[in-house]
Scaffold this motif. Sequence first.
Motif, PDB file in Angstrom:
ATOM      1  N   LEU B 115      95.534 -12.859 -92.433  1.00 57.14           N
ATOM      2  CA  LEU B 115      94.172 -13.177 -92.872  1.00 57.14           C
ATOM      3  C   LEU B 115      93.192 -12.164 -92.310  1.00 57.14           C
ATOM      4  O   LEU B 115      92.315 -11.665 -93.023  1.00 57.14           O
ATOM      5  N   ALA B 116      93.360 -11.821 -91.018  1.00 56.59           N
ATOM      6  CA  ALA B 116      92.438 -10.864 -90.390  1.00 56.59           C
ATOM      7  C   ALA B 116      92.537  -9.504 -91.077  1.00 56.59           C
ATOM      8  O   ALA B 116      91.523  -8.863 -91.369  1.00 56.59           O
ATOM      9  N   THR B 117      93.777  -9.073 -91.349  1.00 57.39           N
ATOM     10  CA  THR B 117      93.968  -7.779 -92.003  1.00 57.39           C
ATOM     11  C   THR B 117      93.356  -7.794 -93.394  1.00 57.39           C
ATOM     12  O   THR B 117      92.727  -6.818 -93.820  1.00 57.39           O
ATOM     13  N   SER B 118      93.502  -8.910 -94.109  1.00 58.60           N
ATOM     14  CA  SER B 118      92.922  -9.007 -95.466  1.00 58.60           C
ATOM     15  C   SER B 118      91.413  -8.887 -95.413  1.00 58.60           C
ATOM     16  O   SER B 118      90.800  -8.198 -96.236  1.00 58.60           O
ATOM     17  N   ILE B 119      90.789  -9.564 -94.421  1.00 59.77           N
ATOM     18  CA  ILE B 119      89.322  -9.519 -94.322  1.00 59.77           C
ATOM     19  C   ILE B 119      88.858  -8.103 -94.024  1.00 59.77           C
ATOM     20  O   ILE B 119      87.904  -7.589 -94.623  1.00 59.77           O
ATOM     21  N   ASN B 120      89.550  -7.442 -93.090  1.00 60.04           N
ATOM     22  CA  ASN B 120      89.141  -6.077 -92.736  1.00 60.04           C
ATOM     23  C   ASN B 120      89.328  -5.136 -93.911  1.00 60.04           C
ATOM     24  O   ASN B 120      88.484  -4.262 -94.179  1.00 60.04           O
ATOM     25  N   ALA B 121      90.437  -5.301 -94.639  1.00 58.47           N
ATOM     26  CA  ALA B 121      90.680  -4.456 -95.814  1.00 58.47           C
ATOM     27  C   ALA B 121      89.600  -4.671 -96.853  1.00 58.47           C
ATOM     28  O   ALA B 121      89.093  -3.722 -97.468  1.00 58.47           O
ATOM     29  N   ALA B 122      89.223  -5.938 -97.073  1.00 59.16           N
ATOM     30  CA  ALA B 122      88.202  -6.244 -98.082  1.00 59.16           C
ATOM     31  C   ALA B 122      86.869  -5.617 -97.697  1.00 59.16           C
ATOM     32  O   ALA B 122      86.153  -5.058 -98.540  1.00 59.16           O
ATOM     33  N   CYS B 123      86.532  -5.676 -96.397  1.00 60.29           N
ATOM     34  CA  CYS B 123      85.258  -5.095 -95.952  1.00 60.29           C
ATOM     35  C   CYS B 123      85.252  -3.592 -96.192  1.00 60.29           C
ATOM     36  O   CYS B 123      84.266  -3.023 -96.661  1.00 60.29           O
ATOM     37  N   LEU B 124      86.374  -2.930 -95.884  1.00 56.68           N
ATOM     38  CA  LEU B 124      86.448  -1.485 -96.111  1.00 56.68           C
ATOM     39  C   LEU B 124      86.351  -1.152 -97.591  1.00 56.68           C
ATOM     40  O   LEU B 124      85.708  -0.170 -97.979  1.00 56.68           O
ATOM     41  N   ALA B 125      86.989  -1.969 -98.428  1.00 52.45           N
ATOM     42  CA  ALA B 125      86.937  -1.714 -99.869  1.00 52.45           C
ATOM     43  C   ALA B 125      85.510  -1.860-100.392  1.00 52.45           C
ATOM     44  O   ALA B 125      85.047  -1.081-101.232  1.00 52.45           O
ATOM     45  N   LEU B 126      84.781  -2.850 -99.869  1.00 52.44           N
ATOM     46  CA  LEU B 126      83.382  -3.038-100.285  1.00 52.44           C
ATOM     47  C   LEU B 126      82.528  -1.857 -99.835  1.00 52.44           C
ATOM     48  O   LEU B 126      81.629  -1.413-100.548  1.00 52.44           O
TER      49      LEU B 126
END
Lengths: 288, 222, 271
Positions: B115-126
């Motif tokens: 979950l943490a990795t997904s959130i960080n990835a999403a923030c970088l993508a944004l």
Amino acid sequence: MADEVRTAQPKEFYRKYLEQGVRPDNRELGEFRPTVLDIGSKNGSCISTAEGSALIRLGNTIVICGIKGELAEPKTETPTEGYLVPNVELSAVCSPQFRPGPPSEQAQVLSQFVANVLKNSQCVELEDLCIAPGKMVWVLYADLICLDYDGNVADACVLALTAALSNTSLPVVRVDEETGKTETDFKEEKKIQLTCTPISATSAIFEDNVLLVDPTRQEEELSTGLVTVVTDGKNICSLEKPGGSPLKDQQMRLCIERAFQRHTEACNLITQSQGSTLSTLTSPLVDR
Amino acid sequence: MEVMETSTNSPCLAALTCVLGDLSQADGSASFTHGNTSVLAATYGPCEVRMSKEILDQATVEVVCKPRVGLPNCADKYRERHIRDLFQATILVNLHPRSSVMIVLQERQDDGGLLATSINAACLALLDAGVSMKFLVAAVTALIDKDGNINLVPEEKPSDVEASASLTIVFNEKDLQVMGVTSSGKFSQEQYDRSVSLCRKATEHVFKFYRESMERKLSKSV
Amino acid sequence: MPDTRRITGPEETQSPFAFCPQFLAQSAEAFSDGKRRDGRKAEADHRPVFLKAGLISQAKGSAFAELDKTKVVCAVYGPHEVARREDFSMQGQISCEVKFAPFSCRVRRQHVQDGREKDLSTQLLEALEPAVRLDSFPKSQVDVFVTVLENDGSALSAAITCASLALADAGIEMYDLVVACTARIHGTSILVDPSFSEENLKTVSGEKPGGQVTLGFMPSLRQVSALCYHGDTDLDVLSQATQRCQDTCHKLYQVVQDTLVKSVEQRMNNS
């Protein structure tokens, strides 16, 4: 006049009440709605066809939980563990926003939440559900049906599930080792022992700084975030804050304190309710 | 778009790696790896929204989590809800009424802290897509073992002691307040407080990593 | 194909009842010691009925019916716009859905609506349509959702009575309330309001298999809105059973009316 303001400008309506430290339904910010619990009489449950059942009324929110037991083969990697399968159904009966058909996203999230609570709290020892290691174990299906959706279904579900499990008795099943034949004996009963009682307390964050415990449906819609804390009296079993506005550390501490208080209240309620009848559904409504 | 890769090593966190702008069709994309856990995030938007999901004064954030194998199930929906509610409060949604920002997350490898990795990835993508946000968010997972010691996960050297609980905490960059929490297993309030302070320190490294990644990306593409 | 939208258990499970020989052996005896299996004395005795209207705060109209152990909840939503523009008509529409809760029967039921539930939904619709003033809500639709929380026999008649009470509670204009009753024909006896074990009585050898009839009746208008029958009996036994059902419906009508009056009084006191 108040009704018109409530419909046209709900946030303004709530702000006026919160300035005085009280909510439109006369509750304090940290107060739960009146909770009525029905677990059923000693010789049966409130639903006699189920192995265990409970009905809870949290204000206007009504959730009924029925536990059914079935038999199955255990998984090969865990030959002495049974299964515990919860499912929450937000049917079309409870609210106009849910249509008949497959479970909505909200129902799926709630089912997963309840499954997580059961797993984290380990309130039922899965080894207790074993009949013959490697051959036959109990599968407890816990089906939670929401009959009236007026907010905070998560807390109602956890309480209904805990109450139902505390009064579940399964018939004794014996497997003959030599012949492999299975026999169910309905005259004998085996009661499920709970190792702890997980109880949850949800708070809604209103306008980034006010915490409202046990939100109604309208409060949930106006909120900018939700925090759910599940405790077993000593430890925290689950802490969920799915996004939403940021929380200061002392606000989180307040939520956790309230959860522990709620635990004591709820446990008293469960012990008192063991032995009442299904009058919960029919007692007068709150603020209809 | 040119492929950028940055990595950083901090004393308590495992190696962070990211590749920005890998997907050509998405508005923004990031392939984020933390230790052995890897997630690919792609974002589309702000773009048109379905009538049923339209909100009159805000953008609708939609999240789809795809597992590595099989169809999405209840656990994926649960993760989607966490991420969606988080970014609904993070993105400046009032700038784009009646539109949608879609985030798609593909799990590539899960070695803890998904979950943490997904959130960080999403923030970088944004960030890669240039979507306006109020602040950056970063998530870290902490494991509490039976002795009460707390370690961050994924770790450089996985410990042999079994975990009795784990906490994933999301912080924002503005004032390092708790944006989101999810937990598994049992823990005490004191263990929670210690996890929060440990994770808070760790997220500073993650924010620094975001900045470095964006600096590298923007300095090269002229 | 596993259901990905629900938490699933193991693929194959069996009910513990499958391993209990006494449960599998159905009895052929309707009476023991001169009483029916659940203690009722006469064939024409109906179980105590409890009804309540207006209990679901989110629904336009709602009702709860309890026939001793059989418990049924009904919610009514509408009138609202029809789902599809093609169904546009000057007469309103009613859509009914009957669902048994997974824990409502001895053997656990699936979450998905099966054939039996779909049949019951159609029968419920047939029973309610004649009683409702459909032209009072043209181009609109009224949804009736029934959930059976516990099934101890006569679920359809409980559902019909509960649904018409809920429709009245919702303020939908009706010509009359529909009250329903079930009768089980077993050999020479006609058992009114059968419990689950009575519904599943084994045929007495040498006699006709018998059957079950459910009658949906509008007492003030003295009209039948639905008649559902399955089985194999003589015609005169069947008409006797129907007459018994009618008499019971007249008795039930008073209870339904009183419940409705009480709920209206309560609503007026609350506002």
